[in-house]
Design a protein around this motif. Structure first.
Motif, PDB file in Angstrom:
ATOM      1  N   ARG A 229     -44.609 -21.200  31.800  1.00  0.00           N
ATOM      2  CA  ARG A 229     -45.038 -20.152  30.847  1.00  0.00           C
ATOM      3  C   ARG A 229     -43.886 -19.387  30.172  1.00  0.00           C
ATOM      4  NH1 ARG A 229     -51.309 -17.844  31.476  1.00  0.00           N
ATOM      5  NH2 ARG A 229     -51.207 -16.755  29.607  1.00  0.00           N
ATOM      6  N   LEU A 230     -44.297 -18.651  29.552  1.00  0.00           N
ATOM      7  CA  LEU A 230     -43.560 -17.331  29.197  1.00  0.00           C
ATOM      8  C   LEU A 230     -44.539 -16.243  29.138  1.00  0.00           C
ATOM      9  CD1 LEU A 230     -41.128 -16.709  27.288  1.00  0.00           C
ATOM     10  CD2 LEU A 230     -42.646 -16.814  24.939  1.00  0.00           C
ATOM     11  N   THR A 231     -43.994 -15.726  29.618  1.00  0.00           N
ATOM     12  CA  THR A 231     -44.635 -14.262  30.212  1.00  0.00           C
ATOM     13  C   THR A 231     -44.367 -13.410  29.439  1.00  0.00           C
ATOM     14  OG1 THR A 231     -43.170 -13.677  31.603  1.00  0.00           O
ATOM     15  CG2 THR A 231     -44.613 -15.319  32.626  1.00  0.00           C
ATOM     16  N   PRO A 232     -44.631 -12.122  28.627  1.00  0.00           N
ATOM     17  CA  PRO A 232     -44.627 -10.407  28.499  1.00  0.00           C
ATOM     18  C   PRO A 232     -43.420  -9.842  28.635  1.00  0.00           C
ATOM     19  CG  PRO A 232     -47.262 -11.205  28.612  1.00  0.00           C
ATOM     20  CD  PRO A 232     -46.718 -11.681  29.889  1.00  0.00           C
ATOM     21  N   GLU A 233     -43.130 -10.462  30.600  1.00  0.00           N
ATOM     22  CA  GLU A 233     -41.577  -9.493  30.649  1.00  0.00           C
ATOM     23  C   GLU A 233     -41.074 -10.403  30.367  1.00  0.00           C
ATOM     24  OE1 GLU A 233     -44.416 -11.087  34.263  1.00  0.00           O
ATOM     25  OE2 GLU A 233     -44.597 -10.664  32.223  1.00  0.00           O
ATOM     26  N   ARG A 234     -40.594 -12.039  30.121  1.00  0.00           N
ATOM     27  CA  ARG A 234     -39.743 -12.444  30.045  1.00  0.00           C
ATOM     28  C   ARG A 234     -39.477 -12.678  28.718  1.00  0.00           C
ATOM     29  NH1 ARG A 234     -39.095 -18.431  32.319  1.00  0.00           N
ATOM     30  NH2 ARG A 234     -36.481 -18.858  31.571  1.00  0.00           N
ATOM     31  N   PHE A 235     -40.418 -12.268  27.807  1.00  0.00           N
ATOM     32  CA  PHE A 235     -40.223 -12.323  26.725  1.00  0.00           C
ATOM     33  C   PHE A 235     -39.606 -11.006  26.281  1.00  0.00           C
ATOM     34  CE2 PHE A 235     -41.500  -9.953  22.512  1.00  0.00           C
ATOM     35  CZ  PHE A 235     -41.044 -10.787  21.811  1.00  0.00           C
ATOM     36  N   GLN A 236     -39.422 -10.083  26.767  1.00  0.00           N
ATOM     37  CA  GLN A 236     -39.071  -8.833  26.692  1.00  0.00           C
ATOM     38  C   GLN A 236     -37.835  -8.858  26.831  1.00  0.00           C
ATOM     39  OE1 GLN A 236     -42.055  -6.240  29.438  1.00  0.00           O
ATOM     40  NE2 GLN A 236     -40.585  -4.981  27.782  1.00  0.00           N
ATOM     41  N   MET A 237     -36.471  -9.646  27.443  1.00  0.00           N
ATOM     42  CA  MET A 237     -35.662  -9.986  27.395  1.00  0.00           C
ATOM     43  C   MET A 237     -34.516 -10.254  26.556  1.00  0.00           C
ATOM     44  SD  MET A 237     -35.734 -12.590  30.556  1.00  0.00           S
ATOM     45  CE  MET A 237     -33.740 -13.494  31.153  1.00  0.00           C
ATOM     46  N   VAL A 238     -35.054 -10.995  25.233  1.00  0.00           N
ATOM     47  CA  VAL A 238     -34.972 -11.181  23.841  1.00  0.00           C
ATOM     48  C   VAL A 238     -33.908  -9.559  23.518  1.00  0.00           C
ATOM     49  CG1 VAL A 238     -36.294 -12.731  23.213  1.00  0.00           C
ATOM     50  CG2 VAL A 238     -36.689 -10.420  22.791  1.00  0.00           C
ATOM     51  N   GLY A 239     -34.427  -8.373  23.884  1.00  0.00           N
ATOM     52  CA  GLY A 239     -33.536  -7.074  24.001  1.00  0.00           C
ATOM     53  C   GLY A 239     -32.128  -7.813  23.880  1.00  0.00           C
ATOM     54  N   ASN A 240     -31.716  -8.388  24.512  1.00  0.00           N
ATOM     55  CA  ASN A 240     -30.410  -8.839  24.664  1.00  0.00           C
ATOM     56  C   ASN A 240     -29.368  -8.534  23.694  1.00  0.00           C
ATOM     57  OD1 ASN A 240     -29.261  -8.900  27.853  1.00  0.00           O
ATOM     58  ND2 ASN A 240     -31.173 -10.688  28.099  1.00  0.00           N
ATOM     59  N   PHE A 241     -30.746  -9.095  22.186  1.00  0.00           N
ATOM     60  CA  PHE A 241     -29.743  -9.189  20.990  1.00  0.00           C
ATOM     61  C   PHE A 241     -29.737  -7.675  20.445  1.00  0.00           C
ATOM     62  CE2 PHE A 241     -32.622 -12.590  20.266  1.00  0.00           C
ATOM     63  CZ  PHE A 241     -31.814 -13.621  19.307  1.00  0.00           C
ATOM     64  N   LEU A 242     -30.426  -6.381  21.332  1.00  0.00           N
ATOM     65  CA  LEU A 242     -29.953  -5.263  21.034  1.00  0.00           C
ATOM     66  C   LEU A 242     -28.807  -4.926  21.622  1.00  0.00           C
ATOM     67  CD1 LEU A 242     -33.492  -3.414  21.662  1.00  0.00           C
ATOM     68  CD2 LEU A 242     -32.537  -4.260  19.984  1.00  0.00           C
ATOM     69  N   GLY A 243     -28.026  -5.598  22.181  1.00  0.00           N
ATOM     70  CA  GLY A 243     -26.761  -4.958  22.871  1.00  0.00           C
ATOM     71  C   GLY A 243     -25.285  -5.307  21.631  1.00  0.00           C
ATOM     72  N   GLY A 244     -25.651  -5.863  20.541  1.00  0.00           N
ATOM     73  CA  GLY A 244     -24.148  -6.351  19.333  1.00  0.00           C
ATOM     74  C   GLY A 244     -24.466  -5.523  18.563  1.00  0.00           C
ATOM     75  N   ASN A 245     -23.659  -5.651  17.261  1.00  0.00           N
ATOM     76  CA  ASN A 245     -23.232  -5.451  16.278  1.00  0.00           C
ATOM     77  C   ASN A 245     -24.008  -5.708  15.073  1.00  0.00           C
ATOM     78  OD1 ASN A 245     -21.220  -3.444  17.550  1.00  0.00           O
ATOM     79  ND2 ASN A 245     -19.941  -3.451  15.767  1.00  0.00           N
ATOM     80  N   THR A 246     -23.958  -7.501  15.161  1.00  0.00           N
ATOM     81  CA  THR A 246     -24.552  -8.073  13.307  1.00  0.00           C
ATOM     82  C   THR A 246     -25.200  -9.210  14.700  1.00  0.00           C
ATOM     83  OG1 THR A 246     -22.693  -9.687  13.888  1.00  0.00           O
ATOM     84  CG2 THR A 246     -22.678  -8.125  12.799  1.00  0.00           C
ATOM     85  N   ARG A 247     -25.215  -9.246  15.662  1.00  0.00           N
ATOM     86  CA  ARG A 247     -26.149 -10.137  16.486  1.00  0.00           C
ATOM     87  C   ARG A 247     -27.496  -9.622  16.745  1.00  0.00           C
ATOM     88  NH1 ARG A 247     -27.052 -10.703  22.664  1.00  0.00           N
ATOM     89  NH2 ARG A 247     -25.416  -9.281  22.274  1.00  0.00           N
TER      90      ARG A 247
END
Length: 430
Positions: A229-247
């Motif tokens: 199951r995809l949980t809310p807290e695991r979905f929040q991990m997509v914040g890894n995108f925020l560490g990039g310039n164009t990403r």
């Protein structure tokens, strides 16, 4: 220590050669158990091998990331191979080095034996492995380039074996030299919060979409392609995108078609769930999660530092009214929700509780450093805090800082050629 090397071979303008060396699992016990460390030599095929260019060791980010597998010369690697033979290291436990995963670790015995084994996989052991390779391949001092966690390793190298170094380049990787992991996460939570605000300022419609997805996941059983199951807290991990310039803009494209209509009402699309799975699974690099907080451990237990610091930052909690997206923090529930990590849960708990970690840095030696060092510090880096980076820079004699807000943590993927060239020019005074 036995070194074996393949014949050279070519791939799309690169001349490659593979090297394997046997090293002690515990560098302090050279006569004990041995493991294999793999490294790949990369050179510009247009430059004759007879030129015997000097060596540059690349220390990859992580922990738990194997060396880059380039398909062609480009970015910083293109710039580097104009004047170096680059050695791309698979840090112990990764890639073609002796593996450390849920499958292979089971051969070590119970969780306590596995945790004891992995306690030998920090920066101090990686540096010892690099020194073994240097003695066999280069003989004399070589240059090193550390990105992110690779920069942490570079600081350990300067502490343990500066005589092996000609010059050091670092991007987004100046670790704090003292203190607990708590001060790291207190800093990075603030940076991630600011980056959330910046992102939602660009894409205000995405604030509502993120909240909607999290609310949906609270009540609807959505399954990732791997079955869990995809949980809310695991979905929040997509914040890894925020560490990039164009990403970072890739996050917007991920979110824009998250939902689609079905006979049972709106559900998350298969395409969305497939993309999310690639962001939230640690199957490809389990050591990242298992060892992550240990890279900050100097003496006492880390005790799930990021999880404890989360309590000081309730706007990141999955039950907040508008939860923020997270960064690279590792929480204990990872080891319940990620199938690749479940077999390592007890191992991770033991490492989080471990005390007596050896020091990774020699502060006195760094204060007397004579090796030329240049470091790019990214002002808004959400992974390696700018203030802590500058504190470390001030403690290393002769370290030159280039601080910039033009790039984020993965700056070398955006303009690696210019960044590498600038740092090399700084250490050489040209």
């Amino acid at each position: 220590m036995a070194l074996s090397s393949s014949a050279s071979y070519e791939l799309r303008g690169m001349r490659l050669r593979d090297h394997r060396i046997q090293v002690p699992l515990d560098p302090a016990a050279p006569g004990g158990e041995q493991i294999t460390v793999f490294a790949r030599e990369i050179a510009d095929a247009a430059i004759p091998a007879s030129a015997e260019l000097p060596w540059l060791l690349y220390l990859q980010g992580g922990p738990g990331g194997r060396g880059i597998r380039p398909l062609a010369l480009g970015g910083w690697l293109k710039e580097a191979t104009a004047s170096f033979r680059v050695l791309m290291l698979d840090q112990r436990g990764t890639g073609l080095s002796t593996p450390a995963s849920r499958q292979s670790l089971a051969l070590r015995g119970d969780a306590a034996a596995q945790a004891e084994y992995l306690s030998r996989f920090r920066a101090d052991a990686i540096v010892a492995d690099a020194e073994a390779l240097r003695r066999e391949l280069a003989g004399g001092p070589w240059s090193i380039y550390g990105q992110s966690f690779g920069g942490f390793c570079a600081l350990t190298y300067l502490s343990q074996a500066p005589e092996g170094l000609r010059e050091v380049l670092v991007t987004g990787g100046l670790a704090p030299l003292s203190g607990s992991a708590d001060r790291v996460y207190r800093g990075t939570f603030g940076r991630v919060r600011a980056r959330n605000a910046e992102y939602f300022g660009w894409y205000p419609q995405d604030r509502a979409i993120v909240t909607r997805i999290i609310e949906h996941l609270r009540g609807v059983d959505e399954r990732l392609p791997t079955g869990e199951r995809l949980t809310p807290e695991r979905f929040q991990m997509v914040g890894n995108f925020l560490g990039g310039n164009t990403r970072v803009d890739g996050l917007h494209y991920l979110l824009e078609d998250a939902f689609e209509p079905t006979p049972a009402g709106e559900r998350l699309s298969d395409a969305f769930l497939e993309q999310v799975a690639g962001q939230v699974s640690r199957a490809a690099n389990p050591l990242y999660a298992v060892l992550h907080e240990s890279i900050y451990a100097q003496d006492g237990a880390t005790a799930w530092s990021a999880w404890r610091m989360l309590a000081e930052n309730p706007d990141f909690a999955p039950d907040a009214p508008e939860p923020l997206l997270t960064g690279e923090m590792v929480y204990p529930w990872y080891f319940d929700q990620d199938p690749a990590l479940r077999p390592l849960k007890e191992v991770a708990e033991l490492l989080a509780a471990r005390t007596g970690w050896p020091a990774l840095y020699d502060v006195g030696r760094l204060a007397r450093n004579t090796v030329p060092v240049a470091a790019a510090v990214y002002s808004d880096d959400i992974y390696v805090d700018r203030d802590l980076s500058l504190e470390t820079a001030a403690a290393v004699a002769g370290l030159q800082v280039w601080e910039t807000d033009e790039f984020h943590h993965d700056g070398i993927t955006d303009d690696g050629e210019a960044i590498f060239a600038r740092l090399l020019s700084m250490v050489r005074g040209t």
